[in-house]
Scaffold this active site. Structure first.
Site, PDB file in Angstrom:
ATOM      1  N   LEU A   8     -13.430 -37.242 -23.036  1.00  0.00           N
ATOM      2  CA  LEU A   8     -12.432 -37.189 -22.043  1.00  0.00           C
ATOM      3  C   LEU A   8     -12.582 -36.179 -21.125  1.00  0.00           C
ATOM      4  O   LEU A   8     -12.353 -34.940 -21.338  1.00  0.00           O
ATOM      5  CB  LEU A   8     -11.371 -37.100 -22.745  1.00  0.00           C
ATOM      6  CG  LEU A   8     -11.066 -38.333 -24.057  1.00  0.00           C
ATOM      7  CD1 LEU A   8      -9.530 -38.263 -24.439  1.00  0.00           C
ATOM      8  CD2 LEU A   8     -11.226 -39.759 -23.640  1.00  0.00           C
ATOM      9  N   ARG A  15      -3.028 -26.521 -15.410  1.00  0.00           N
ATOM     10  CA  ARG A  15      -2.543 -25.204 -15.797  1.00  0.00           C
ATOM     11  C   ARG A  15      -3.880 -24.113 -15.596  1.00  0.00           C
ATOM     12  O   ARG A  15      -3.559 -22.967 -15.466  1.00  0.00           O
ATOM     13  CB  ARG A  15      -2.423 -24.958 -17.321  1.00  0.00           C
ATOM     14  CG  ARG A  15      -1.253 -25.750 -17.717  1.00  0.00           C
ATOM     15  CD  ARG A  15      -1.123 -26.074 -19.328  1.00  0.00           C
ATOM     16  NE  ARG A  15      -1.794 -27.286 -19.498  1.00  0.00           N
ATOM     17  CZ  ARG A  15      -1.825 -28.104 -20.692  1.00  0.00           C
ATOM     18  NH1 ARG A  15      -1.306 -27.254 -21.889  1.00  0.00           N
ATOM     19  NH2 ARG A  15      -2.602 -29.045 -20.970  1.00  0.00           N
ATOM     20  N   LYS A  22     -11.062 -29.072 -14.348  1.00  0.00           N
ATOM     21  CA  LYS A  22     -11.160 -28.091 -15.575  1.00  0.00           C
ATOM     22  C   LYS A  22     -12.523 -27.934 -16.306  1.00  0.00           C
ATOM     23  O   LYS A  22     -13.009 -26.960 -16.448  1.00  0.00           O
ATOM     24  CB  LYS A  22      -9.947 -28.415 -16.527  1.00  0.00           C
ATOM     25  CG  LYS A  22     -10.061 -27.623 -17.787  1.00  0.00           C
ATOM     26  CD  LYS A  22      -8.855 -27.791 -18.529  1.00  0.00           C
ATOM     27  CE  LYS A  22      -8.456 -29.079 -19.395  1.00  0.00           C
ATOM     28  NZ  LYS A  22      -7.370 -28.929 -19.886  1.00  0.00           N
ATOM     29  N   GLN A  72     -11.044 -43.252 -14.690  1.00  0.00           N
ATOM     30  CA  GLN A  72      -9.635 -43.404 -14.980  1.00  0.00           C
ATOM     31  C   GLN A  72      -9.001 -43.201 -13.768  1.00  0.00           C
ATOM     32  O   GLN A  72      -8.962 -41.707 -13.150  1.00  0.00           O
ATOM     33  CB  GLN A  72      -9.050 -42.568 -16.252  1.00  0.00           C
ATOM     34  CG  GLN A  72      -7.859 -42.710 -16.703  1.00  0.00           C
ATOM     35  CD  GLN A  72      -7.322 -41.488 -17.506  1.00  0.00           C
ATOM     36  OE1 GLN A  72      -7.855 -40.476 -17.735  1.00  0.00           O
ATOM     37  NE2 GLN A  72      -6.518 -41.588 -18.437  1.00  0.00           N
ATOM     38  N   THR A  78      -4.169 -39.236 -22.746  1.00  0.00           N
ATOM     39  CA  THR A  78      -5.573 -39.402 -23.503  1.00  0.00           C
ATOM     40  C   THR A  78      -5.842 -40.797 -24.198  1.00  0.00           C
ATOM     41  O   THR A  78      -6.928 -41.395 -24.033  1.00  0.00           O
ATOM     42  CB  THR A  78      -5.676 -38.479 -24.547  1.00  0.00           C
ATOM     43  OG1 THR A  78      -4.515 -38.488 -25.392  1.00  0.00           O
ATOM     44  CG2 THR A  78      -5.671 -36.928 -24.105  1.00  0.00           C
ATOM     45  N   GLY A 139      -1.130 -30.131 -30.672  1.00  0.00           N
ATOM     46  CA  GLY A 139      -0.334 -31.129 -31.423  1.00  0.00           C
ATOM     47  C   GLY A 139      -0.453 -30.784 -32.761  1.00  0.00           C
ATOM     48  O   GLY A 139      -1.549 -30.357 -33.246  1.00  0.00           O
ATOM     49  N   LYS A 349     -38.514  -9.231  -1.529  1.00  0.00           N
ATOM     50  CA  LYS A 349     -37.982 -10.585  -1.522  1.00  0.00           C
ATOM     51  C   LYS A 349     -39.094 -11.309  -1.036  1.00  0.00           C
ATOM     52  O   LYS A 349     -40.026 -11.106  -0.280  1.00  0.00           O
ATOM     53  CB  LYS A 349     -37.078 -10.462  -0.309  1.00  0.00           C
ATOM     54  CG  LYS A 349     -36.119 -11.745   0.038  1.00  0.00           C
ATOM     55  CD  LYS A 349     -35.947 -12.021   1.532  1.00  0.00           C
ATOM     56  CE  LYS A 349     -37.330 -12.569   2.319  1.00  0.00           C
ATOM     57  NZ  LYS A 349     -37.016 -13.063   3.624  1.00  0.00           N
ATOM     58  N   ALA A 378     -43.808   5.992  -0.239  1.00  0.00           N
ATOM     59  CA  ALA A 378     -42.189   6.110   0.054  1.00  0.00           C
ATOM     60  C   ALA A 378     -41.787   5.425   1.445  1.00  0.00           C
ATOM     61  O   ALA A 378     -42.456   6.066   2.261  1.00  0.00           O
ATOM     62  CB  ALA A 378     -41.696   7.455  -0.384  1.00  0.00           C
ATOM     63  N   TYR A 385     -38.388  -9.507  10.197  1.00  0.00           N
ATOM     64  CA  TYR A 385     -37.541 -10.332  10.822  1.00  0.00           C
ATOM     65  C   TYR A 385     -36.804  -9.972  12.288  1.00  0.00           C
ATOM     66  O   TYR A 385     -36.755  -8.833  12.441  1.00  0.00           O
ATOM     67  CB  TYR A 385     -36.237 -10.408   9.687  1.00  0.00           C
ATOM     68  CG  TYR A 385     -34.986 -11.222  10.149  1.00  0.00           C
ATOM     69  CD1 TYR A 385     -35.275 -12.658  10.300  1.00  0.00           C
ATOM     70  CD2 TYR A 385     -33.813 -10.721  10.397  1.00  0.00           C
ATOM     71  CE1 TYR A 385     -34.263 -13.498  10.863  1.00  0.00           C
ATOM     72  CE2 TYR A 385     -32.671 -11.413  10.558  1.00  0.00           C
ATOM     73  CZ  TYR A 385     -32.900 -13.004  10.772  1.00  0.00           C
ATOM     74  OH  TYR A 385     -31.889 -13.729  11.168  1.00  0.00           O
TER      75      TYR A 385
HETATM   76  C1  UD1 Z   1      -4.645 -32.866 -26.590  1.00  0.00           C
HETATM   77  C2  UD1 Z   1      -3.925 -33.460 -27.628  1.00  0.00           C
HETATM   78  C3  UD1 Z   1      -3.283 -32.231 -28.686  1.00  0.00           C
HETATM   79  C4  UD1 Z   1      -4.636 -31.638 -29.175  1.00  0.00           C
HETATM   80  C5  UD1 Z   1      -5.286 -30.816 -27.941  1.00  0.00           C
HETATM   81  C6  UD1 Z   1      -6.557 -29.982 -28.262  1.00  0.00           C
HETATM   82  C7  UD1 Z   1      -3.105 -35.722 -26.946  1.00  0.00           C
HETATM   83  C8  UD1 Z   1      -1.862 -36.431 -26.445  1.00  0.00           C
HETATM   84  N1  UD1 Z   1      -2.783 -34.326 -27.176  1.00  0.00           N
HETATM   85  O1  UD1 Z   1      -3.652 -32.062 -25.930  1.00  0.00           O
HETATM   86  O2  UD1 Z   1      -2.769 -33.193 -29.966  1.00  0.00           O
HETATM   87  O3  UD1 Z   1      -3.947 -30.670 -29.997  1.00  0.00           O
HETATM   88  O4  UD1 Z   1      -5.372 -31.819 -26.981  1.00  0.00           O
HETATM   89  O5  UD1 Z   1      -6.983 -29.416 -27.391  1.00  0.00           O
HETATM   90  O6  UD1 Z   1      -4.265 -36.374 -26.665  1.00  0.00           O
HETATM   91  N2  UD1 Z   1      -7.567 -36.402 -20.288  1.00  0.00           N
HETATM   92  C9  UD1 Z   1      -8.127 -37.310 -19.615  1.00  0.00           C
HETATM   93  N3  UD1 Z   1      -7.102 -38.290 -19.198  1.00  0.00           N
HETATM   94  C10 UD1 Z   1      -5.914 -38.371 -19.132  1.00  0.00           C
HETATM   95  C11 UD1 Z   1      -5.408 -37.124 -19.892  1.00  0.00           C
HETATM   96  C12 UD1 Z   1      -6.397 -36.115 -20.290  1.00  0.00           C
HETATM   97  O7  UD1 Z   1      -9.464 -37.796 -19.573  1.00  0.00           O
HETATM   98  O8  UD1 Z   1      -5.187 -39.181 -18.633  1.00  0.00           O
HETATM   99  C13 UD1 Z   1      -8.639 -35.419 -20.807  1.00  0.00           C
HETATM  100  C14 UD1 Z   1      -8.505 -34.040 -20.232  1.00  0.00           C
HETATM  101  O9  UD1 Z   1      -9.435 -34.059 -19.109  1.00  0.00           O
HETATM  102  C15 UD1 Z   1      -9.024 -33.147 -21.309  1.00  0.00           C
HETATM  103  C16 UD1 Z   1      -8.667 -33.805 -22.476  1.00  0.00           C
HETATM  104  O10 UD1 Z   1      -8.264 -35.232 -22.214  1.00  0.00           O
HETATM  105  O11 UD1 Z   1     -10.418 -32.843 -21.375  1.00  0.00           O
HETATM  106  C17 UD1 Z   1      -7.151 -33.415 -23.286  1.00  0.00           C
HETATM  107  O12 UD1 Z   1      -6.359 -33.496 -22.182  1.00  0.00           O
HETATM  108  P1  UD1 Z   1      -5.151 -32.376 -22.256  1.00  0.00           P
HETATM  109  O13 UD1 Z   1      -4.324 -32.721 -21.154  1.00  0.00           O
HETATM  110  O14 UD1 Z   1      -5.786 -30.935 -22.045  1.00  0.00           O
HETATM  111  O15 UD1 Z   1      -4.554 -32.530 -23.419  1.00  0.00           O
HETATM  112  P2  UD1 Z   1      -3.876 -31.402 -24.483  1.00  0.00           P
HETATM  113  O16 UD1 Z   1      -2.297 -31.210 -23.579  1.00  0.00           O
HETATM  114  O17 UD1 Z   1      -4.387 -30.133 -24.576  1.00  0.00           O
HETATM  115 CA    CA Z   2      -6.577 -29.555 -23.726  1.00  0.00          CA
END
Ligand code: UD1
Ligand code: CA
Length: 459
Positions: A8, A15, A22, A72, A78, A139, A349, A378, A385
């Site tokens: 993902l 943040r 990211k 997406q 997620t 989570g 260079k 030296a 250039y």
């Molecule tokens: C997520 C988990 C959380 C876990 C944490 C671990 C969920 C709902 N929560 O939270 O339980 O403890 O990771 O690090 O899954 N992403 C997408 N598409 C989206 C949303 C996110 O591709 O629509 C990708 C982000 O780019 C990222 C990853 O999913 O690489 C996790 O997303 P992020 O928003 O960081 O989730 P957390 O809030 O950290």
């Molecule tokens: Ca995360």
């Protein structure tokens, strides 16, 4: 059993407060996404799909091998991110790893163990979990009678749930068909209005399917990078891991705490690296190399017994026994052949220096091809250039360039030729020739007495 992997990487990473997506932020010189992909490759999956979204083109451009991906368009969570992979996977029998692109420390070894555990348990889902010293933001793994029943997100958790130290690392293994089936049943009725992947756990549980948790011994590995503070923690952990591996492989690190070695750097046993050294990019360091404090090496090859003392080496090659410093600077496309010596305050260079050539002090060599056993006095400068064009200087074997020579390119200095100290050399010097290009000295006898400095001496 076929293995699949879904990574993902569609989120913006709000943040991080960054223009850069990211997963493209780097940890020890490698994007977080690349770190995750290296770990995933340990499983040799039959299919790997990356979910991209925010600045998808940039993310895809960072992946040289052109992997399979799904876009997406809107980051709805997620769960939604995995759902949209369905057209590529949902008909297939097999086991599927889902991993977040922002957990760069999870190792291939851990993924292999997670897979093996999942298969030995015959589970529908196995969550990679860890005990966090501070679980805030993750989570939480909710258990009843020891069995995992669901995952609750920080923002949806009650006080009792928030107190649970066991966290979801964001890495899971699922029975592939069961995963896509459960994803059709999730909704976004939660405090973030998102489709959570984590909701499938409760769905499995309610359907009487087996959910397991495989717990990491080391929380550090599970670090999810959501902001720059976590990014620096990831950097620190990864650095410690890299340095540990080099030491185990026979490299001496005098002070590993202050030694910064990128993930893809290769170092042979019996290299010695002092503290406060930075080694970046695709650098290769061979046996017997010594690098002293304050040096910075980028994308370079240091052959055996090279010494770099307090110097910067960029995109260059140093052949066996060559050395530089203190305070030398090799800029891109420089090649030092065997036993070349480059001393203090020398900048080179885009040049090649033949074996045994020496440039000991205060010299600039640019766009030059230099033979073997040449000596630079030296203060030598190649004037390469004119403000618009770069010109080439060629110096043949055994030439002797006198101190403070100004070599105005294009220029050819022949074999065994010598330029007199202080010369400005504007035309080619034939073999075996002494070139003197300086004004003659005239002596005005007694004249000094009439000059102001002399009076002062008298008073
Ligand atoms: C997520 C988990 C959380 C876990 C944490 C671990 C969920 C709902 N929560 O939270 O339980 O403890 O990771 O690090 O899954 N992403 C997408 N598409 C989206 C949303 C996110 O591709 O629509 C990708 C982000 O780019 C990222 C990853 O999913 O690489 C996790 O997303 P992020 O928003 O960081 O989730 P957390 O809030 O950290
Ligand atoms: Ca995360």
């Amino acid at each position: 059993m076929k293995k699949y992997a879904i990574i993902l990487a569609a989120g913006k990473g709000t943040r991080m407060k960054s223009d850069l997506p990211k997963v493209l932020h780097k940890v020890t010189g490698k994007t977080m996404l690349d770190h995750v992909r290296v770990a995933v490759s340990a499983l040799s999956p039959d299919k790997e799909v990356i979910v991209v979204g925010h600045r998808a083109d940039d993310v895809l451009a960072s992946l040289a091998d052109g992997p399979e991906f799904v876009k997406q368009e809107e980051q709805l969570g997620t769960g939604h991110a995995v759902q949209i992979v369905a057209p590529l996977l949902d008909k297939d029998e097999g086991t599927t790893l889902v991993i977040a692109g922002d957990t760069p420390l999870i190792s291939g070894d851990t993924l292999e163990k997670l897979f093996a555990y999942h298969e030995s348990e015959g589970a529908t889902a196995t969550i990679l979990t860890a005990i966090a010293p501070d679980p805030t933001g993750y989570g939480r793994i909710i258990r009843e009678g020891g069995q995992v029943t669901k995952i609750v997100e920080q923002k949806d958790a009650n006080e009792e749930e928030k107190a649970v130290p066991e966290i979801n690392t964001g890495t899971y293994v699922f029975d592939n068909k069961a995963l896509f089936d459960a994803l059709t049943k999730i909704n976004n009725n939660n405090n973030q209005g998102e489709y959570y992947l984590t909701d499938v756990i409760e769905i499995f549980k309610n359907a009487g399917q087996k959910v397991c948790a495989y717990s990491l011994d080391d929380f550090e590995e599970s670090l999810g990078v959501n902001d720059r503070v976590a990014l620096s923690q990831a950097e620190k952990s990864m650095r410690a891991r890299i340095n540990h591996n080099h030491m185990v492989n026979g490299v001496t690190l005098i002070d590993p705490e202050t030694t910064y070695i990128d993930a893809d750097v290769e170092i042979a046993p019996d290299a010695l690296i002092e503290g406060n050294v930075v080694i970046k990019g695709k650098t290769t360091i061979k046996s017997g190399v010594v690098i002293t404090n304050g040096s910075r090496i980028v994308d370079s090859v240091l052959h055996s017994n090279v010494e770099v003392r307090n110097s910067t080496v960029e995109s260059s090659i140093m052949e066996t026994g060559s050395n530089i410093g203190p305070y030398g600077h090799l800029r891109p496309q420089t090649i030092l052949h065997e036993n070349v010596h480059v001393g203090n305050f020398v900048e080179i260079k885009g040049s090649t220096l033949g074996a045994n050539t020496k440039a000991g002090h205060l010299t600039y060599i640019g766009n030059a091809t230099v033979g073997e056993d040449v000596n630079f006095g030296a203060g030598t400068i190649t004037v390469n250039y004119d403000g618009q064009n770069k010109f080439h200087t060629e110096i043949e074997d055994h030439a002797f360039v006198g101190s403070n020579s100004t070599l105005i390119a294009p220029l050819h200095i022949g074999k065994n030729a010598l330029t007199a100290a202080g010369s400005t050399i504007t035309s080619d010097v034939p073999d075996d020739t002494v070139a003197i290009g300086r004004a003659r000295q005239t002596d005005k006898i007694g004249r000094a007495k009439k000059l102001p400095h002399y009076k002062k001496l008298d008073d």
